[in-house]
Design a protein around this motif. Structure first.
Motif, short mmCIF file in Angstrom:
data_model
loop_
_atom_site.label_atom_id
_atom_site.label_comp_id
_atom_site.label_asym_id
_atom_site.label_seq_id
_atom_site.Cartn_x
_atom_site.Cartn_y
_atom_site.Cartn_z
N GLN A 101 0.76 -1.26 0.12
CA GLN A 101 -0.01 -0.04 -0.01
C GLN A 101 0.69 1.25 0.05
O GLN A 101 0.77 2.16 -0.83
CB GLN A 101 -0.92 -0.01 1.31
N TRP A 102 1.91 1.24 0.84
CA TRP A 102 2.76 2.54 0.91
C TRP A 102 3.55 2.67 -0.32
O TRP A 102 3.90 3.92 -0.78
CB TRP A 102 3.57 2.33 2.18
N ASN A 103 3.90 1.48 -1.00
CA ASN A 103 4.52 1.85 -2.22
C ASN A 103 3.48 2.48 -3.30
O ASN A 103 3.99 3.58 -4.06
CB ASN A 103 5.08 0.47 -2.99
N ALA A 104 2.27 2.11 -3.20
CA ALA A 104 1.24 2.56 -4.38
C ALA A 104 0.95 3.99 -3.86
O ALA A 104 1.02 5.13 -4.56
CB ALA A 104 0.21 1.79 -4.02
N ILE A 105 0.76 4.54 -2.74
CA ILE A 105 0.69 5.87 -1.94
C ILE A 105 1.87 6.58 -2.50
O ILE A 105 1.76 7.88 -2.96
CB ILE A 105 0.46 5.80 -0.47
N ASN A 106 3.11 6.14 -2.09
CA ASN A 106 4.10 6.85 -2.32
C ASN A 106 4.36 7.27 -3.95
O ASN A 106 4.69 8.55 -4.33
CB ASN A 106 5.42 6.39 -1.88
N THR A 107 4.04 6.12 -4.93
CA THR A 107 4.15 6.58 -6.08
C THR A 107 3.05 7.34 -6.76
O THR A 107 3.35 8.41 -7.47
CB THR A 107 4.01 4.92 -6.88
N ILE A 108 1.82 7.27 -6.28
CA ILE A 108 0.74 8.40 -6.78
C ILE A 108 1.01 9.62 -6.30
O ILE A 108 0.98 10.24 -7.39
CB ILE A 108 -0.62 7.73 -6.14
N LEU A 112 23.92 1.81 -1.52
CA LEU A 112 22.68 2.53 -1.23
C LEU A 112 21.95 1.85 -0.24
O LEU A 112 21.52 0.63 -0.35
CB LEU A 112 21.99 2.61 -2.61
N LEU A 113 21.30 2.72 0.72
CA LEU A 113 20.54 2.18 1.87
C LEU A 113 19.05 2.69 1.53
O LEU A 113 19.05 3.99 1.44
CB LEU A 113 21.15 2.45 3.07
N ILE A 114 18.14 2.08 2.04
CA ILE A 114 16.57 2.69 1.58
C ILE A 114 15.96 2.21 3.00
O ILE A 114 16.05 1.26 3.53
CB ILE A 114 16.12 1.95 0.62
N LYS A 115 15.01 3.09 3.56
CA LYS A 115 14.14 3.09 4.57
C LYS A 115 12.94 3.53 4.06
O LYS A 115 12.83 4.65 3.68
CB LYS A 115 14.59 3.73 5.80
N GLY A 116 11.72 2.91 4.61
CA GLY A 116 10.32 3.51 4.31
C GLY A 116 9.33 2.32 4.72
O GLY A 116 9.77 1.19 4.76
N LYS A 117 7.95 2.70 4.95
CA LYS A 117 7.05 1.78 5.13
C LYS A 117 6.70 0.87 3.85
O LYS A 117 6.16 -0.07 4.06
CB LYS A 117 5.63 2.57 5.67
N HIS A 118 7.40 1.14 2.69
CA HIS A 118 7.12 0.24 1.51
C HIS A 118 8.25 -0.78 1.51
O HIS A 118 8.14 -1.64 0.56
CB HIS A 118 7.47 1.06 0.27
N SER A 119 9.07 -0.96 2.62
CA SER A 119 10.34 -1.97 2.79
C SER A 119 9.59 -3.34 3.04
O SER A 119 8.60 -3.51 3.75
CB SER A 119 11.17 -1.40 3.43
N PHE A 120 10.26 -4.56 2.60
CA PHE A 120 9.78 -5.90 2.71
C PHE A 120 9.96 -6.10 4.25
O PHE A 120 10.56 -5.41 4.98
CB PHE A 120 10.55 -6.79 2.08
N SER A 121 9.08 -7.13 4.62
CA SER A 121 9.24 -7.71 5.94
C SER A 121 10.27 -8.56 6.54
O SER A 121 11.06 -7.97 7.20
CB SER A 121 7.96 -8.48 6.24
N HIS A 122 10.59 -9.51 5.63
CA HIS A 122 11.58 -10.38 5.90
C HIS A 122 11.78 -11.44 4.60
O HIS A 122 10.78 -11.32 3.74
CB HIS A 122 11.43 -11.22 7.15
N TYR A 123 12.65 -12.13 4.72
CA TYR A 123 12.72 -13.42 3.77
C TYR A 123 12.13 -14.46 4.21
O TYR A 123 12.57 -14.93 5.48
CB TYR A 123 14.21 -13.65 3.31
N TRP A 124 11.42 -15.13 3.37
CA TRP A 124 10.70 -16.36 4.00
C TRP A 124 11.58 -17.58 4.22
O TRP A 124 12.54 -17.98 3.54
CB TRP A 124 9.58 -16.67 2.84
N ASN A 125 11.37 -17.95 5.35
CA ASN A 125 12.41 -19.18 6.09
C ASN A 125 13.98 -18.83 5.63
O ASN A 125 14.59 -19.65 5.60
CB ASN A 125 12.10 -20.41 5.01
#
Length: 499
Positions: free
Chosen positions: A178-185, A349-362
């Motif tokens: 959602q935040w990637n979409a909001i940020n992009t819009i 390059l380091l990135i921070k934001g609510k659009h970032s992923f949660s974790h890698y599965w397993n």
């Protein structure tokens, strides 16, 4: 949390009769009301098949409406959507299925031959794209929202390409998407008047998250396309009055060589976007000559994939720049010593934001290596100029150290791509006893024209320092590509070892 998470239902209430999705192949159209009804029916059917919150639902399909059906259906009931890369081998797909253990696997009827080799990896499989699936989406299957759903719950797992090892499952939450979409819009000024045609594979974050979901959230129209040709994209842009499009550099390379591109003025288009890999400068020149707005962006599955904005007028002057950070994300460039890079210094390059992923599965270890104190360590090298415009220099792992000097392949690639006889180019470093690494360039000549090595060296000497000039030029008929059109440098290194 229902009203916050199920934004498709809210969009369908606001603009029920607006066209949401169109299939290029047969010109079928679905309004927002119809798209929401389809996903609601699929959500009810998934519940009837025993799918619960947190369960994975996988899909193996070419670009198709079923991607949106299943993604939004999973969002409604708290399940996790897993789009699969159909360009992988059956063995690779089987390994991914064993990793994410979906309760259900949807297989498009075009891939029926894959069914027997994958069905044992999941408890239940079903076909999409045919009459059986259309009966599901057209039935009134009832479902109920999960009361304890949160924006932090996983919504999708997108597996990375795996060119550097075993594919990793990138977990994207409702918040991430959602935040990637909001940020992009907001950063890109998208509106309900915008129309895009999507040739990017929808199993990839570029196909789902770069433009498709932001445009659906704002009420625009997404044309789903599958088979790409330079001629076809020009025709479809004109047919559907597209305003914005995202393609990878290899697609643009094919597009600008067509007569259709040369003839068309693209009156409906506001902007052409390039992503997934740095764009060769000759592509910029082709668009600038026609007076067309063109720029490139930067992203990755773990972040966005949208992170920067640049106005097309700035892009013409600052070719190769991806611009400045968007409204709702932060960027930092960090050097090897841990200090922030200054103006025109190169850093990771380091990135921070609510659009970032949660974790890698397993994969807890990989998560800890990539995400530290909320910052995603991208592994990409970049620099910024005095005005704050950022430039991607290349992958950290691709940087060449020869004779103690740092060499960034992208600088050499951009220069060689401007040679009139060069069609495509890739530069890598190979182990060498004396210098540590050797700079090697792979060249695809235009029209099967063999270029003399002395000519290439002389051309490089006009711009590049001696230590940057490739010590070896290897000419090929074509460069190997990954499933999203990036040049596969891992295969080039393997090729070098064999020759």
């Amino acid at each position: 949390m229902r009203w916050e998470l199920d934004w498709l239902e809210n969009r369908a209430r606001l603009t029920p009769n607006k066209n949401a999705v169109i299939l290029e192949d047969n010109n079928m159209k679905w309004t927002y009301r119809e798209l929401n009804n389809r996903s609601s029916s699929v959500a009810g059917w998934l519940k009837s098949q025993g799918v619960k919150k947190g369960d994975r639902v996988a899909l193996l399909s070419p670009n198709d409406i079923s991607y949106f059906d299943l993604l939004f259906a999973c969002g409604k009931i708290g399940a996790i959507f897993v789009p699969l890369n159909w360009r992988l081998s059956a063995h690779e797909l089987y390994e991914i299925l064993l990793d994410c253990t979906p309760g259900l696997l949807g297989i498009h009827q075009n891939f029926e031959n894959m069914f027997t080799s994958l069905e044992t990896a999941t408890p239940q499989s079903f076909f999409v794209g045919g009459d059986y699936y259309e009966r599901i989406v057209n039935e009134k299957n009832e479902f109920s929202y999960s009361e304890n759903m949160s924006e932090h719950d996983p919504l999708a797992i997108i597996y990375t390409g795996g060119t550097t090892g075993k594919p990793k499952g990138v977990v994207l939450s409702h918040q991430s998407i959602q935040w990637n979409a909001i940020n992009t819009i907001l950063s890109w000024n998208l509106s309900e008047e915008d129309v895009t045609i999507n040739y990017m594979p929808m199993f990839h974050t570029g196909g789902l998250n770069a433009l498709s979901l932001p445009l659906l959230m704002v009420g625009g129209t997404v044309v789903i396309a599958d088979q790409y040709t330079g001629q076809k994209v020009v025709q479809s842009i004109q047919q559907y009055n597209c305003t914005i499009i995202l393609l990878v550099p290899t697609m643009y390379h094919l597009l600008i060589q067509t007569e259709e591109f040369q003839r068309s003025n693209f009156p409906s288009m506001k902007i052409f976007l390039s992503g997934a890999a740095p764009c060769p400068l000759p592509v910029y020149e082709s668009f600038q000559k026609k007076g067309l707005a063109f720029k490139e962006g930067y992203g990755l599955t773990e972040a966005g994939p949208n992170n920067f904005f640049i106005h097309h007028e700035d892009a013409e002057v600052k070719r190769g720049s991806v611009g400045k950070p968007m409204l709702f994300n932060a960027i930092k460039l960090v050097k090897e010593d841990g200090q922030e890079a200054k103006v025109n210094e190169v850093g990771e390059l380091l990135i921070k934001g609510k659009h970032s992923f949660s974790h890698y599965w397993n994969n807890k270890l990989a998560t800890l290596e990539t995400k530290k104190e909320g910052w995603i360590h991208t592994g990409d090298l970049a620099k910024k100029d005095e005005e704050g415009f950022h430039y991607i220099v290349g992958r950290k792992k691709d940087m060449i150290i020869t004779g103690g000097e740092n060499v960034y392949p992208l600088e050499i690639e951009h220069w060689l791509a401007g040679h009139p006889a060069v069609d495509e180019v890739a530069v890598i470093g190979l182990p060498e006893e004396k210098w540590g690494e050797l700079v090697v360039a792979f060249i695809v000549p235009k029209h099967s024209y063999l270029i003399e090595e002395e000519e290439l060296i002389e051309y490089c000497e006009k711009k590049l320092g001696r230590y940057k000039i490739p010590k070896k030029f290897i000419q090929l008929q074509e460069l190997p590509k990954t499933h999203v059109g990036k040049i596969d440098k891992k295969k080039l290194k393997e090729f070098s070892k064999q020759n």
